[in-house]
Enzyme design. Structure first.
Site, mmCIF file in Angstrom:
data_model
loop_
_atom_site.group_PDB
_atom_site.id
_atom_site.type_symbol
_atom_site.label_atom_id
_atom_site.label_comp_id
_atom_site.label_asym_id
_atom_site.label_seq_id
_atom_site.Cartn_x
_atom_site.Cartn_y
_atom_site.Cartn_z
ATOM 1 N N GLU A 1 1.011 -3.549 24.100
ATOM 2 C CA GLU A 1 1.719 -2.267 24.183
ATOM 3 C C GLU A 1 1.175 -1.440 25.343
ATOM 4 O O GLU A 1 -0.035 -1.395 25.517
ATOM 5 C CB GLU A 1 1.562 -1.494 22.875
ATOM 6 C CG GLU A 1 2.238 -2.212 21.713
ATOM 7 C CD GLU A 1 2.144 -1.466 20.383
ATOM 8 O OE1 GLU A 1 1.592 -0.348 20.353
ATOM 9 O OE2 GLU A 1 2.621 -2.012 19.385
ATOM 10 N N GLY B 1 6.249 5.036 14.614
ATOM 11 C CA GLY B 1 6.396 5.182 13.163
ATOM 12 C C GLY B 1 6.068 6.574 12.651
ATOM 13 O O GLY B 1 6.762 7.109 11.791
ATOM 14 N N ILE C 1 6.588 -3.065 10.844
ATOM 15 C CA ILE C 1 6.182 -1.666 11.054
ATOM 16 C C ILE C 1 4.654 -1.578 11.088
ATOM 17 O O ILE C 1 4.081 -0.494 11.066
ATOM 18 C CB ILE C 1 6.795 -0.765 9.936
ATOM 19 C CG1 ILE C 1 6.737 0.727 10.270
ATOM 20 C CG2 ILE C 1 6.164 -1.046 8.582
ATOM 21 C CD1 ILE C 1 7.652 1.172 11.335
ATOM 22 N N ALA C 2 3.988 -2.749 11.171
ATOM 23 C CA ALA C 2 2.526 -2.800 11.022
ATOM 24 C C ALA C 2 1.815 -2.793 12.379
ATOM 25 O O ALA C 2 1.509 -1.727 12.923
ATOM 26 C CB ALA C 2 2.162 -4.018 10.200
ATOM 27 N N ARG C 3 1.560 -3.970 12.908
ATOM 28 C CA ARG C 3 0.952 -4.130 14.225
ATOM 29 C C ARG C 3 1.601 -5.354 14.873
ATOM 30 O O ARG C 3 1.919 -6.335 14.169
ATOM 31 C CB ARG C 3 -0.560 -4.374 14.132
ATOM 32 C CG ARG C 3 -1.390 -3.146 13.801
ATOM 33 C CD ARG C 3 -1.447 -2.151 14.962
ATOM 34 N NE ARG C 3 -2.332 -1.031 14.680
ATOM 35 C CZ ARG C 3 -1.921 0.135 14.165
ATOM 36 N NH1 ARG C 3 -0.653 0.338 13.888
ATOM 37 N NH2 ARG C 3 -2.796 1.102 13.955
ATOM 38 N N GLY D 1 0.852 -1.194 0.000
ATOM 39 C CA GLY D 1 0.000 0.000 0.000
ATOM 40 C C GLY D 1 0.882 1.237 0.000
ATOM 41 O O GLY D 1 2.009 1.211 -0.510
ATOM 42 N N HIS E 1 6.527 1.914 19.113
ATOM 43 C CA HIS E 1 5.382 2.333 18.270
ATOM 44 C C HIS E 1 5.443 3.838 17.959
ATOM 45 O O HIS E 1 4.584 4.608 18.394
ATOM 46 C CB HIS E 1 4.049 1.967 18.934
ATOM 47 C CG HIS E 1 2.914 1.873 17.937
ATOM 48 N ND1 HIS E 1 1.837 1.036 18.098
ATOM 49 C CD2 HIS E 1 2.694 2.527 16.756
ATOM 50 C CE1 HIS E 1 1.012 1.178 17.062
ATOM 51 N NE2 HIS E 1 1.513 2.084 16.233
ATOM 52 N N ILE F 1 2.391 2.877 2.543
ATOM 53 C CA ILE F 1 3.624 2.801 3.339
ATOM 54 C C ILE F 1 4.578 1.770 2.734
ATOM 55 O O ILE F 1 5.773 2.036 2.576
ATOM 56 C CB ILE F 1 3.289 2.483 4.819
ATOM 57 C CG1 ILE F 1 2.509 3.656 5.433
ATOM 58 C CG2 ILE F 1 4.559 2.208 5.620
ATOM 59 C CD1 ILE F 1 1.909 3.391 6.803
ATOM 60 N N ARG G 1 -2.570 -8.201 -1.688
ATOM 61 C CA ARG G 1 -3.826 -8.796 -2.140
ATOM 62 C C ARG G 1 -4.078 -8.502 -3.616
ATOM 63 O O ARG G 1 -4.576 -9.323 -4.347
ATOM 64 C CB ARG G 1 -5.003 -8.247 -1.313
ATOM 65 C CG ARG G 1 -5.161 -8.939 0.022
ATOM 66 C CD ARG G 1 -6.153 -8.196 0.877
ATOM 67 N NE ARG G 1 -5.699 -6.827 1.119
ATOM 68 C CZ ARG G 1 -6.320 -5.955 1.909
ATOM 69 N NH1 ARG G 1 -7.416 -6.291 2.514
ATOM 70 N NH2 ARG G 1 -5.842 -4.737 2.093
#
Ligand code: GLV
Length: 320
Positions: free
Chosen positions: A267, A288, A236-238, A156, A286, A158, A178
């Site tokens: 977190e 970013g 870098i996502a979750r 996407g 966290h 990022i 996807r």
């Protein structure tokens, strides 16, 4: 009657001023999160709320408690804290803050990638601890970045920005997504790979896809074992996209060679998280999008989204 917005956490003042020009507002003007009962009571008297993904859960309980609230203007790009189908079913609009945080977040992914590959933190620590002994040709060897293969999961905004930076490092770019990322293919010569093939081929596996039912726990023992023993994994996502215990075991066994993450299953992650005992793991808390310019842009976009919808205009960056 003037519309009311509830701002559920301290945000940059310029965004509060913007809201004040257009609406009544309530404000949890603190760095600590707003207690749930305060949030629900304030939301019940408001037409919109400005939320943070890490603290405000938008679920059935919220929707029941705050039927007047028709806009959730989230100050984040991710929205795994929100039950989107439930919002949509009740005609509640969710907005997020894409684009404005893309470049900062891509920089942060690269900071982790470089730090993990070139052992920045372990080198710093060994000096700090007086462990810099005799130099020899094998001292603190690390991994090359230039001219290697970058594999991006989630192509996407990022993921694309991370890939663009890779071109400056002469990298061959692979991606898994996807949908086909035709622009990345055309502009960067990026090539699509099936998930397992990307894990096998990439020198750097960077996870930049949102947390969904499909990506929850995606990286486990099997996936780490597919990676090269020289590979670096970056998240870098979750946090919930990776199984932390499996990552710990994998790093201990040396495959992947190193990892960097900005996010954790829980977190704030405690100091006792075993990942932080490893020399080949580097973590950030966290952050970013945590630069003044980007946080201002995020807060302003969230405010503009709420104001637009409450004045009968379309949302700028709607999710549903
Ligand atoms: C941060 O994690 C965001 O989703 O913006």
């Amino acid at each position: 009657m003037k519309k009311r917005i509830y701002i559920a956490r301290r945000i940059p003042q310029a965004a509060v001023d913007l809201i004040a020009q257009h609406c009544d507002y309530g404000y949890w003007d603190r760095l600590e999160p707003c207690p749930r009962e305060v949030f629900l009571a304030e939301a019940a008297q408001s037409d919109a709320v400005i939320t943070q993904s890490v603290s405000e859960k938008i679920d059935f309980e919220f929707l029941e408690a705050a039927p007047r609230c028709k806009v959730i203007a989230q100050m984040a790009v991710g929205y795994d804290n929100v039950d989107v189908p439930a919002c949509t079913a009740r005609g509640v609009l969710l907005t997020n803050t894409p684009d404005v945080l893309t470049e900062s977040t891509a920089d942060a992914a690269w900071a982790l990638l470089m730090a993990a590959a070139r052992r920045v933190v372990s080198g710093h620590t060994l000096i700090q601890e007086g462990r810099w002994g005799m130099w020899h040709p094998f001292f603190q060897l690390s991994q090359d970045v230039y001219g290697t293969t970058l594999g991006i999961i989630g192509a996407g905004r990022i993921g694309g920005a991370i890939a663009r930076r890779g071109k400056g490092f002469g990298m061959n770019i692979l991606y898994h997504n996807r949908r086909p990322a035709s622009e990345l293919e055309a502009v960067l010569g990026a090539q699509y790979r099936a998930f397992d093939d990307l894990l096998r081929e990439a020198d750097f596996v960077v996870m930049a896809a949102p947390l969904t039912a499909q990506t929850r726990g995606l990286f486990g023992a099997r996936e780490f074992a597919l990676m090269k023993d020289t590979a670096v994994f970056v998240n870098i996502a979750r946090g919930a996209v990776m199984q932390e215990k499996a990552l710990y075991e994998a790093l201990k066994a040396g495959r992947p060679w190193a990892a960097g993450s900005d996010v954790y299953e829980v977190e704030p992650t405690p100091a006792s998280n075993p990942l932080f005992t490893l020399d080949n793991f580097v973590g950030t808390p966290h952050v970013g999008s945590a630069t003044p310019r980007t946080r201002l842009a995020m807060a302003t976009l969230a405010a503009r989204n709420a104001i637009a919808v409450l004045s009968g205009q379309p949302a700028i960056t709607p999710v549903n």
